[in-house]
Design a protein around this motif. Structure first.
Motif, PDB file in Angstrom:
ATOM      1  N   GLU A   1     -28.750  27.934  42.641  1.00 38.60           N
ATOM      2  CA  GLU A   1     -29.302  28.230  41.245  1.00 38.60           C
ATOM      3  C   GLU A   1     -30.767  28.233  41.210  1.00 38.60           C
ATOM      4  O   GLU A   1     -31.488  27.674  40.495  1.00 38.60           O
ATOM      5  N   VAL A   2     -31.236  29.261  42.242  1.00 38.06           N
ATOM      6  CA  VAL A   2     -32.707  29.361  42.345  1.00 38.06           C
ATOM      7  C   VAL A   2     -33.429  29.863  40.858  1.00 38.06           C
ATOM      8  O   VAL A   2     -34.418  29.672  40.815  1.00 38.06           O
ATOM      9  N   HIS A   3     -32.735  30.542  39.969  1.00 39.65           N
ATOM     10  CA  HIS A   3     -33.247  31.092  38.881  1.00 39.65           C
ATOM     11  C   HIS A   3     -33.794  29.869  38.111  1.00 39.65           C
ATOM     12  O   HIS A   3     -34.563  30.223  36.933  1.00 39.65           O
ATOM     13  N   MET A   4     -33.330  28.821  38.184  1.00 38.73           N
ATOM     14  CA  MET A   4     -33.847  27.615  37.444  1.00 38.73           C
ATOM     15  C   MET A   4     -34.988  27.022  37.757  1.00 38.73           C
ATOM     16  O   MET A   4     -35.753  26.353  36.971  1.00 38.73           O
ATOM     17  N   PHE A   7     -31.141  31.905  49.060  1.00 44.87           N
ATOM     18  CA  PHE A   7     -31.115  31.437  47.870  1.00 44.87           C
ATOM     19  C   PHE A   7     -29.764  31.897  47.372  1.00 44.87           C
ATOM     20  O   PHE A   7     -29.169  33.086  47.593  1.00 44.87           O
ATOM     21  N   ALA A   8     -29.374  31.215  46.491  1.00 45.03           N
ATOM     22  CA  ALA A   8     -27.946  31.470  45.561  1.00 45.03           C
ATOM     23  C   ALA A   8     -28.281  31.614  44.102  1.00 45.03           C
ATOM     24  O   ALA A   8     -28.830  30.537  43.585  1.00 45.03           O
ATOM     25  N   THR A   9     -27.750  32.639  43.194  1.00 41.26           N
ATOM     26  CA  THR A   9     -28.096  32.542  41.751  1.00 41.26           C
ATOM     27  C   THR A   9     -26.893  33.289  41.213  1.00 41.26           C
ATOM     28  O   THR A   9     -26.405  34.472  41.736  1.00 41.26           O
ATOM     29  N   ILE A  50     -35.080  36.002  38.229  1.00 43.97           N
ATOM     30  CA  ILE A  50     -35.889  35.416  39.364  1.00 43.97           C
ATOM     31  C   ILE A  50     -36.931  36.668  39.525  1.00 43.97           C
ATOM     32  O   ILE A  50     -36.563  37.953  38.978  1.00 43.97           O
ATOM     33  N   PRO A  51     -38.273  36.322  39.561  1.00 39.88           N
ATOM     34  CA  PRO A  51     -39.330  37.082  39.496  1.00 39.88           C
ATOM     35  C   PRO A  51     -39.386  38.266  40.529  1.00 39.88           C
ATOM     36  O   PRO A  51     -38.619  37.901  41.812  1.00 39.88           O
TER      37      PRO A  51
END
Length: 633
Positions: free
Chosen positions: A174-177, A201-203, A209-210
């Protein structure tokens, strides 16, 4: 302790003591009553989603392109330093990340292997990663560790080489957090990491995500797993669990999973427990709160045929059995989409995932409905589904949606109405009486022209003859009514202002035209700043149309011309205000209200022509002026 004693007694023949433990000597052995045999506790149950979690790329389903890319990368040594896996929940992002970690660090059963697409699963690294205890494979939950301090701690460990593995791997779920500051802190390390570090990374929210992070990663989009693949997978799992499950029940679970493997595994686990090892279609429907699929066909068919009473009774019956109104409308929406596909491509009905009864009913209903009816039903059900979900009483909302759809289904489409109208008009003209046969000048024909074929000179010519009106009255042609020819420039502006289509020209004439010369039928003017460039052309068209006579409008370059009509009105107003200020009554009021001022002057009705005639008070403006100021009268 009592249970252990009973178990030990049952395992020992009657009249004999249990065998001594292998770790103790025979002299230390004691009777069963005093030293019972220890029984290992039964292992805890493991849910199917964890028990059958893929451990190799071969066990992954529905992700062939990603496996192909990674296989070629491992064989050629073209390994990226960062990967990002995106997709819906339960699609296998974290599982895939762990498999990649095993593939990169596997050393083979003999300890001499290298990175491989088929990790052995028996070496120390494979077993440690599978058990989530490898010191060089670090998993981080970005949902709970979102700050920049967490990323700084991660970056500090990047510079150290792995303890025992080939690569130090960081898996961030959940890297977008992560916060904006955390992403910025990660950028430099992510762009040029040490050669012994890999990021995965997993999302589920790739758009959050930038782009600066995405551009530094190799991206894999894990798609939803198709229903047929899920059905085959769940059938295999049910067989391994020795569960007897019907084929249609598996299809229902796969459809409810919505492409998520984990969601479907949880539903399968629940269904097996619900049916005690034997899973039927009806049990799955009851568990999911779904209505009978064949009943949905009946409900849709009744509604589209306009049999609303039968449709409402069927809806109520399904609701009484536990069916969710929103789910039933969703099923009708899915059915509408499928019928539309069958209408466009009949081969869609032969899909292996479609049951025989659905295939037969689908072809039957699709043949009876036109494409406009299906598209209209889709729009109404789509809107009605949203209304049902937010309605205080979902069943009432669903009933109103069916009633609306039933009445709309009986209405012809706009295209059909136009075709019918044209057909009726054509039939009316073709079936009209043609009159007598006395030389082609027949009497009693219908209105409009009729064609008579006349032979002459060896060729046929069509001669149009007008028919008399059946009522005997000649057709009246409306003649345009023209306005009176204006005698002054002011009358021109008034004439233009009265017509709705020329009010814009009237405003231009009043505000931006300095009159140089006027004659009936001819105007010469100087345009003011802000006038339209085509003012003269538009004025000619307007006056020709209103008066029915030809007008000539020209622009003067030398003459200044008179003030515009707007300027003349303002000048007249100022003069009236000046005259009013000398009136005795007005003067007395202004002296009593120092802050008041005259804004507008209006004479009472009937006194416009007698302006200047004083009344008994010596004022001609009896209550016919407005004052503006802070004081109240």
């Amino acid at each position: 302790m009592t249970d252990q004693i009973e178990t030990a007694s049952q395992d020992t023949p009657e009249g004999e003591a249990p065998a001594p433990d292998a770790a103790t000597s025979p002299s230390d052995a004691t009777p069963a009553a005093s030293a019972p045999k220890a029984v290992a506790p039964k292992s805890e149950y493991q849910v199917l989603a964890l028990k059958y979690r893929p451990k190799t790329f071969d066990e992954l389903i529905g992700h062939g392109p990603m496996v192909k890319t990674l296989s070629n990368a491992l064989e050629s040594g073209r390994l990226a330093h960062a990967f990002v896996l995106t997709g819906v929940r339960g699609i296998g992002k974290t599982t895939t990340a762990r498999i990649i970690a095993r593939a990169l660090n596997c050393i083979g059963p003999d300890g001499n292997g290298g990175p491989t697409i088929e990790p052995c699963g028996v070496c120390e690294h494979c077993r440690a990663i599978a058990e989530d205890r490898h010191v060089d494979v670090l998993e981080m939950d970005a949902a709970s560790r979102t700050g920049v301090d967490d990323i700084r701690e991660l970056i500090e460990g990047v510079r150290y080489r792995p303890t025992s593995a080939r690569y130090k791997i960081y898996i961030i779920d959940e890297v977008h957090m992560l916060s904006k500051s955390a992403f910025n802190a990660l950028l430099k390390t992510l762009e040029e990491p040490p050669e012994h570090v890999k990021f995965i990374f997993a999302t589920t929210e790739i758009r959050k995500i930038p782009i600066t992070v995405l551009s530094r990663c190799q991206r894999f989009d894990l798609r939803r797993v198709q229903i047929d693949e899920l059905s085959a997978h769940y059938t295999r799992i049910a067989g391994l669990e020795h569960a007897d499950i019907e084929e249609e029940a598996v299809a229902l679970i796969a459809r409810a999973a919505d492409g998520s493997v984990r969601d479907g595994m949880s539903l399968l686990d629940q269904a097996i427990s619900h049916g005690a090892g034997k899973v039927t279609t009806q049990q799955v429907r009851d568990m999911l709160g779904l209505s009978d699929r064949s009943r949905i066909f009946d409900l849709f068919d009744f509604t589209m045929k306009g049999e609303i009473n039968e449709a409402l009774e069927l809806l109520s019956a399904q609701y009484a059995l536990g069916g969710d109104p929103a789910v039933m409308l969703q099923d009708m929406l899915d059915l509408t989409h499928w019928l539309t596909r069958v209408k466009l491509s009949p081969d869609a009905a032969n899909d292996p995932g479609v049951s025989q009864i659905e295939r037969e009913r689908g072809k039957e209903i699709a043949a009876k409905l036109a494409m406009p009816q299906l598209t209209r039903a889709w729009q109404m059900l789509l809107k009605g589904l949203e209304e049902t979900r937010i309605a205080p009483s979902p069943i009432q909302a669903a009933e109103m949606i069916l009633i609306r759809l039933a009445y709309a289904a009986e209405m012809p489409s706009p295209g059909d109405l136009i075709k019918k109208l044209r057909s009726d008009m054509a039939n009316t003209g073709a079936n009209a009486p043609q009159g007598g046969g006395n030389g082609g000048g027949g009497n009693g024909g219908g209105p409009g022209p009729r064609m008579q074929v006349v032979n002459g000179g060896g060729s046929a010519a069509a001669v149009a003859q007008s028919r008399p009106d059946p009522l005997g009255a000649p057709e009246q042609i409306e003649q345009p009514v023209y306005a009176k020819m204006p005698e002054s420039f002011v009358e021109v502006a008034d004439l233009l202002a009265k017509d709705r289509e020329t009010t814009g020209i009237a405003m231009q004439v009043k505000n931006y035209m300095h009159l140089v010369k006027f004659e009936p039928g001819r105007i010469e003017f100087r345009p003011a700043r802000g006038a339209r460039s085509d003012l003269s052309t538009q004025l000619i068209k307007a006056m020709n149309s209103l008066t029915g006579q030809r007008w000539l409008v020209s622009v003067s370059e030398r003459e200044e011309g008179a003030p515009t009509l707007k300027e003349q009105e303002l000048e007249a107003l100022e003069q009236r205000k000046a005259d009013a200020s000398h009136d005795p009554l007005v003067k007395a009021i202004i002296e009593g209200l120092p802050k008041a001022k005259i804004v507008a002057v209006h004479l009472p009705p009937g006194q416009e022509e007698s302006a200047g005639e004083e009344d008994e008070s010596g004022s001609v403006y009896d209550d016919a002026f407005y004052l503006e100021g802070d004081d109240e009268l």
